[in-house]
Design a protein around this motif. Structure first.
Motif, PDB file in Angstrom:
ATOM      1  N   ASP A 182       0.885  -1.231  -0.027  1.00 26.74           N
ATOM      2  CA  ASP A 182      -0.228  -0.093  -0.151  1.00 26.74           C
ATOM      3  C   ASP A 182       0.887   1.347  -0.151  1.00 26.74           C
ATOM      4  OD1 ASP A 182      -1.990  -1.603  -0.074  1.00 26.74           O
ATOM      5  OD2 ASP A 182      -2.540  -1.582   2.183  1.00 26.74           O
ATOM      6  N   GLY A 183       1.900   1.150   0.624  1.00 24.56           N
ATOM      7  CA  GLY A 183       3.124   2.365   0.603  1.00 24.56           C
ATOM      8  C   GLY A 183       3.515   2.651  -0.592  1.00 24.56           C
ATOM      9  N   VAL A 184       3.969   1.684  -1.375  1.00 22.87           N
ATOM     10  CA  VAL A 184       4.663   1.736  -2.642  1.00 22.87           C
ATOM     11  C   VAL A 184       3.504   2.136  -3.518  1.00 22.87           C
ATOM     12  CG1 VAL A 184       5.136   0.390  -4.657  1.00 22.87           C
ATOM     13  CG2 VAL A 184       6.182  -0.018  -2.279  1.00 22.87           C
ATOM     14  N   GLU A 185       2.199   1.917  -3.464  1.00 15.94           N
ATOM     15  CA  GLU A 185       1.136   2.286  -4.303  1.00 15.94           C
ATOM     16  C   GLU A 185       0.868   3.865  -3.829  1.00 15.94           C
ATOM     17  OE1 GLU A 185      -1.360   2.909  -7.087  1.00 15.94           O
ATOM     18  OE2 GLU A 185      -0.184   1.424  -6.989  1.00 15.94           O
ATOM     19  N   ALA A 186       1.018   4.335  -2.843  1.00 12.50           N
ATOM     20  CA  ALA A 186       1.017   5.553  -2.494  1.00 12.50           C
ATOM     21  C   ALA A 186       2.007   6.351  -2.788  1.00 12.50           C
ATOM     22  CB  ALA A 186       0.651   5.789  -0.706  1.00 12.50           C
ATOM     23  N   LEU A 187       3.123   5.862  -2.788  1.00 11.17           N
ATOM     24  CA  LEU A 187       4.330   6.655  -3.398  1.00 11.17           C
ATOM     25  C   LEU A 187       4.171   6.943  -4.776  1.00 11.17           C
ATOM     26  CD1 LEU A 187       7.314   5.190  -1.514  1.00 11.17           C
ATOM     27  CD2 LEU A 187       6.660   7.614  -1.508  1.00 11.17           C
ATOM     28  N   ALA A 188       3.810   5.806  -5.537  1.00 12.78           N
ATOM     29  CA  ALA A 188       3.542   5.879  -7.023  1.00 12.78           C
ATOM     30  C   ALA A 188       2.317   6.817  -7.534  1.00 12.78           C
ATOM     31  CB  ALA A 188       3.090   4.491  -7.466  1.00 12.78           C
ATOM     32  N   ARG A 189       1.427   7.058  -6.654  1.00 13.08           N
ATOM     33  CA  ARG A 189       0.166   7.771  -6.949  1.00 13.08           C
ATOM     34  C   ARG A 189       0.853   9.216  -6.559  1.00 13.08           C
ATOM     35  NH1 ARG A 189      -2.935   4.117  -3.955  1.00 13.08           N
ATOM     36  NH2 ARG A 189      -2.882   5.649  -1.961  1.00 13.08           N
ATOM     37  N   ALA A 190       1.583   9.404  -5.353  1.00 17.83           N
ATOM     38  CA  ALA A 190       2.010  10.865  -4.993  1.00 17.83           C
ATOM     39  C   ALA A 190       2.996  11.153  -6.302  1.00 17.83           C
ATOM     40  CB  ALA A 190       2.928  10.943  -3.961  1.00 17.83           C
ATOM     41  N   VAL A 206       3.193 -10.376 -10.362  1.00 14.90           N
ATOM     42  CA  VAL A 206       3.771 -10.961  -9.023  1.00 14.90           C
ATOM     43  C   VAL A 206       3.059 -10.637  -7.945  1.00 14.90           C
ATOM     44  CG1 VAL A 206       5.720 -11.069  -7.627  1.00 14.90           C
ATOM     45  CG2 VAL A 206       6.110 -11.065 -10.006  1.00 14.90           C
ATOM     46  N   PRO A 207       2.361 -11.447  -7.101  1.00 14.15           N
ATOM     47  CA  PRO A 207       1.397 -10.708  -5.999  1.00 14.15           C
ATOM     48  C   PRO A 207       2.500 -10.151  -4.914  1.00 14.15           C
ATOM     49  CG  PRO A 207       1.652 -13.264  -6.102  1.00 14.15           C
ATOM     50  CD  PRO A 207       2.100 -12.591  -7.309  1.00 14.15           C
ATOM     51  N   ASP A 208       1.957  -9.340  -4.283  1.00 17.69           N
ATOM     52  CA  ASP A 208       2.586  -8.746  -3.134  1.00 17.69           C
ATOM     53  C   ASP A 208       3.968  -8.362  -3.604  1.00 17.69           C
ATOM     54  OD1 ASP A 208       0.332  -8.943  -1.664  1.00 17.69           O
ATOM     55  OD2 ASP A 208       1.113 -11.095  -0.743  1.00 17.69           O
ATOM     56  N   ALA A 209       4.192  -7.758  -4.741  1.00 18.30           N
ATOM     57  CA  ALA A 209       5.451  -7.362  -5.397  1.00 18.30           C
ATOM     58  C   ALA A 209       6.365  -6.645  -4.478  1.00 18.30           C
ATOM     59  CB  ALA A 209       5.216  -6.673  -6.508  1.00 18.30           C
ATOM     60  N   ALA A 210       5.799  -5.660  -3.773  1.00 11.82           N
ATOM     61  CA  ALA A 210       6.743  -4.700  -2.870  1.00 11.82           C
ATOM     62  C   ALA A 210       7.370  -5.854  -1.578  1.00 11.82           C
ATOM     63  CB  ALA A 210       6.077  -3.860  -2.269  1.00 11.82           C
ATOM     64  N   GLY A 211       6.384  -6.609  -1.087  1.00 12.66           N
ATOM     65  CA  GLY A 211       6.862  -7.245   0.123  1.00 12.66           C
ATOM     66  C   GLY A 211       7.944  -8.507  -0.426  1.00 12.66           C
ATOM     67  N   GLN A 212       7.638  -9.026  -1.651  1.00 18.70           N
ATOM     68  CA  GLN A 212       8.363  -9.917  -2.257  1.00 18.70           C
ATOM     69  C   GLN A 212       9.590  -9.760  -2.358  1.00 18.70           C
ATOM     70  OE1 GLN A 212       7.273 -13.106  -2.368  1.00 18.70           O
ATOM     71  NE2 GLN A 212       5.140 -13.117  -2.972  1.00 18.70           N
ATOM     72  N   LEU A 213       9.943  -8.415  -2.924  1.00 16.50           N
ATOM     73  CA  LEU A 213      11.161  -7.960  -3.179  1.00 16.50           C
ATOM     74  C   LEU A 213      12.037  -7.500  -2.048  1.00 16.50           C
ATOM     75  CD1 LEU A 213      10.769  -5.796  -6.475  1.00 16.50           C
ATOM     76  CD2 LEU A 213      11.341  -8.072  -6.302  1.00 16.50           C
ATOM     77  N   LEU A 214      11.249  -7.064  -0.987  1.00 20.83           N
ATOM     78  CA  LEU A 214      11.859  -6.680   0.342  1.00 20.83           C
ATOM     79  C   LEU A 214      12.401  -7.759   1.072  1.00 20.83           C
ATOM     80  CD1 LEU A 214      12.546  -4.504   2.583  1.00 20.83           C
ATOM     81  CD2 LEU A 214      10.258  -4.915   3.692  1.00 20.83           C
ATOM     82  N   THR A 215      11.731  -8.950   0.916  1.00 18.90           N
ATOM     83  CA  THR A 215      12.107 -10.256   1.452  1.00 18.90           C
ATOM     84  C   THR A 215      13.356 -10.687   0.661  1.00 18.90           C
ATOM     85  OG1 THR A 215       9.736 -10.833   2.023  1.00 18.90           O
ATOM     86  CG2 THR A 215      11.203 -12.709   1.751  1.00 18.90           C
ATOM     87  N   ALA A 216      13.217 -10.641  -0.666  1.00 21.88           N
ATOM     88  CA  ALA A 216      14.475 -11.085  -1.456  1.00 21.88           C
ATOM     89  C   ALA A 216      15.588 -10.218  -1.310  1.00 21.88           C
ATOM     90  CB  ALA A 216      14.140 -10.841  -3.043  1.00 21.88           C
ATOM     91  N   MET A 236      15.083   1.854  -6.064  1.00 22.73           N
ATOM     92  CA  MET A 236      15.057   0.743  -7.159  1.00 22.73           C
ATOM     93  C   MET A 236      13.974  -0.194  -6.718  1.00 22.73           C
ATOM     94  SD  MET A 236      16.462   2.431  -9.298  1.00 22.73           S
ATOM     95  CE  MET A 236      15.802   1.184 -10.647  1.00 22.73           C
ATOM     96  N   LEU A 237      13.960  -0.759  -5.563  1.00 26.48           N
ATOM     97  CA  LEU A 237      12.911  -1.706  -4.923  1.00 26.48           C
ATOM     98  C   LEU A 237      11.617  -1.185  -5.619  1.00 26.48           C
ATOM     99  CD1 LEU A 237      13.081  -3.778  -1.791  1.00 26.48           C
ATOM    100  CD2 LEU A 237      10.782  -2.724  -2.219  1.00 26.48           C
ATOM    101  N   VAL A 238      11.300  -0.136  -4.813  1.00 26.27           N
ATOM    102  CA  VAL A 238      10.030   0.683  -5.028  1.00 26.27           C
ATOM    103  C   VAL A 238       9.655   0.670  -6.616  1.00 26.27           C
ATOM    104  CG1 VAL A 238       8.722   2.963  -4.807  1.00 26.27           C
ATOM    105  CG2 VAL A 238      10.165   1.862  -2.962  1.00 26.27           C
ATOM    106  N   VAL A 239      10.561   1.010  -7.481  1.00 29.11           N
ATOM    107  CA  VAL A 239      10.183   1.200  -8.918  1.00 29.11           C
ATOM    108  C   VAL A 239      10.171  -0.221  -9.446  1.00 29.11           C
ATOM    109  CG1 VAL A 239      11.475   1.644 -11.203  1.00 29.11           C
ATOM    110  CG2 VAL A 239      11.957   3.121  -9.309  1.00 29.11           C
TER     111      VAL A 239
END
Length: 415
Positions: A63-71, A204-214, A192-195
């Motif tokens: 949700d935070g990543v989506e908020a950043l993208a919208r902003a 990819v479901p839960d993309a932000a969380g998946q990349l943070l885990t990675a 870059m993770l956010v991008v």
């Protein structure tokens, strides 16, 4: 446990063996390093992927990543109009044709760069990094400076992380220097993770969380791969670096201005490297294909096919996954993620897309090696020759570490 999960479980020790065989020092590998590296990756991934509370945290990250993208889209729409995401003044003739990478996706780098600088100035980011560094010290027994740099790489880039330990860089052992370089290539920075999360969210479901885990599980993976290739044979001496992150900004406003300027530099660098490396690959393919019928991507697909299989990818998906891994090394991970989000990931199973997203999560390409060596040599000129000698081996180790991250999620994700 399914056959594909068992395939990934068998692939983890095989990737360790590959790292050991690629190293120049076959003796001196400590069993503690192997056990800590493998269990550390599996435990962190299991907690972040399967504990409900943490999974809910991932939803918040998304949700935070989506908020950043919208902003960011609000800013780009004001500055660039319909090129930046504002309503089109004409009818779009093909779906997605109005999307322009530079004006709509890349400006996220500016916003996240400023936000990261503010979090650093408020001491939030150093607190998290210091906690990770202490955990790595307990697992692997490395010095404070090395652990701090590895932990910082989860959030910042391959040059910014060593910058945090610049006073201690010259006193790192050879193995610790190698670990620092490998960790820089095996992870990605927060901006870059956010991008990338924004790019691959549709596939990819839960993309932000998946990349943070990675990025988190790649930290112990990078240490493991590095110490398998170049075991520690000296006594670390830089224990004092933990908790010593220097202040970089005078005020919050200074942090915003500086972070934005750093983000702009990164934004222009990404744009330039994309143009140059895609052009160079096209040029080389134009010379290779008429003579041999081969392209760099096709060669990369052959080289990475066994690694894709070792990550628990089904045989029918291995060719596509291996090709995108090859594109990542030859060009960069940005292009691979673009292809994964587009036609490149269309025929892949969801589990294969998730594993690939983990394996692509790192700056493992030739251009990044050059950037890292240049930056670190400028910080520590007395060890320039050593840094240059370790450049290409660090790319090999980091590539294996990223594949370990893919294999780890392959073990924990059922078909």
């Amino acid at each position: 446990m399914s056959a594909l999960q068992l395939q990934a479980l068998a692939g983890l020790p095989l990737l360790c063996l590959l790292a050991w065989l690629c190293g120049g020092c076959r003796r001196g590998v400590r069993p503690r390093v192997v056990v800590a590296g493998l269990l550390g990756q599996l435990l962190v991934a299991a907690l972040l992927l399967h504990v409900p509370v943490l999974r809910a945290g991932f939803a918040a990250v998304g949700d935070g990543v989506e908020a950043l993208a919208r902003a960011t889209r609000a800013g780009t729409s004001l500055v660039f109009g319909y090129l930046g995401g504002a309503p089109l003044p004409f009818t779009e003739t093909a779906a997605g044709a109005s999307f322009i990478l530079f004006f709509q996706a890349l400006p996220l780098v500016l916003v996240v760069g400023a936000l990261s600088a503010v979090l650093y100035h408020w001491r939030i980011l150093p607190l998290v990094v210091d906690g990770l560094a202490r955990g790595l010290r307990r697992l692997f027994g490395l010095s404070g400076a090395c652990n701090l740099s590895v932990a910082a790489n989860v959030f910042v880039g391959m040059v910014e992380a060593p910058l945090l330990i610049r006073p201690w860089l010259g006193r790192l052992t050879r193995a610790e220097l190698f670990v620092t370089m490998v960790a820089g290539l095996a992870t990605i920075s927060g901006n870059m993770l956010v991008v990338y999360a924004t790019m691959i969210a549709p596939v990819v479901p839960d993309a932000a969380g998946q990349l943070l885990t990675a990025s988190l599980i790649s930290a112990p993976g990078a240490i493991l791969a590095a110490l398998l290739m170049l075991p520690e044979r000296e006594t670390p001496v830089t224990v004092a670096a933990e908790g010593a992150a220097p202040r970089l900004h005078d005020s919050t406003m200074d942090a915003i201005v500086t972070g934005t300027a750093d983000g702009l530099q990164l934004l222009l660098g990404i744009m330039a490297s994309l143009i140059v490396f895609v052009a160079l690959v096209a040029l080389l393919n134009g010379m290779l294909e008429p003579l041999t019928g081969l392209t760099l991507q096709r060669i990369g697909a052959w080289v990475f096919w066994p690694l894709a299989f070792a990550m628990g990818i089904p045989a029918e998906d291995c060719a596509t996954v291996a090709r995108l891994l090859g594109v990542k090394v030859v060009v960069n991970e940005f292009v691979s993620y673009l292809e994964l989000a587009g036609s490149g990931g269309a025929g892949l199973a969801e589990r294969s897309r998730i594993i690939l997203a983990f394996a692509l999560c790192g700056f493992t390409n030739f251009g990044s090696v050059g950037i890292m060596m240049t930056g670190m040599a400028a910080m520590c000129p007395e060890r320039r020759a050593e840094i240059v000698r370790l450049g290409l081996p660090s790319l090999v180790a980091a590539s294996i570490a990223c594949c370990m991250a893919g294999a780890t999620v392959g073990v924990l994700t059922s078909p």
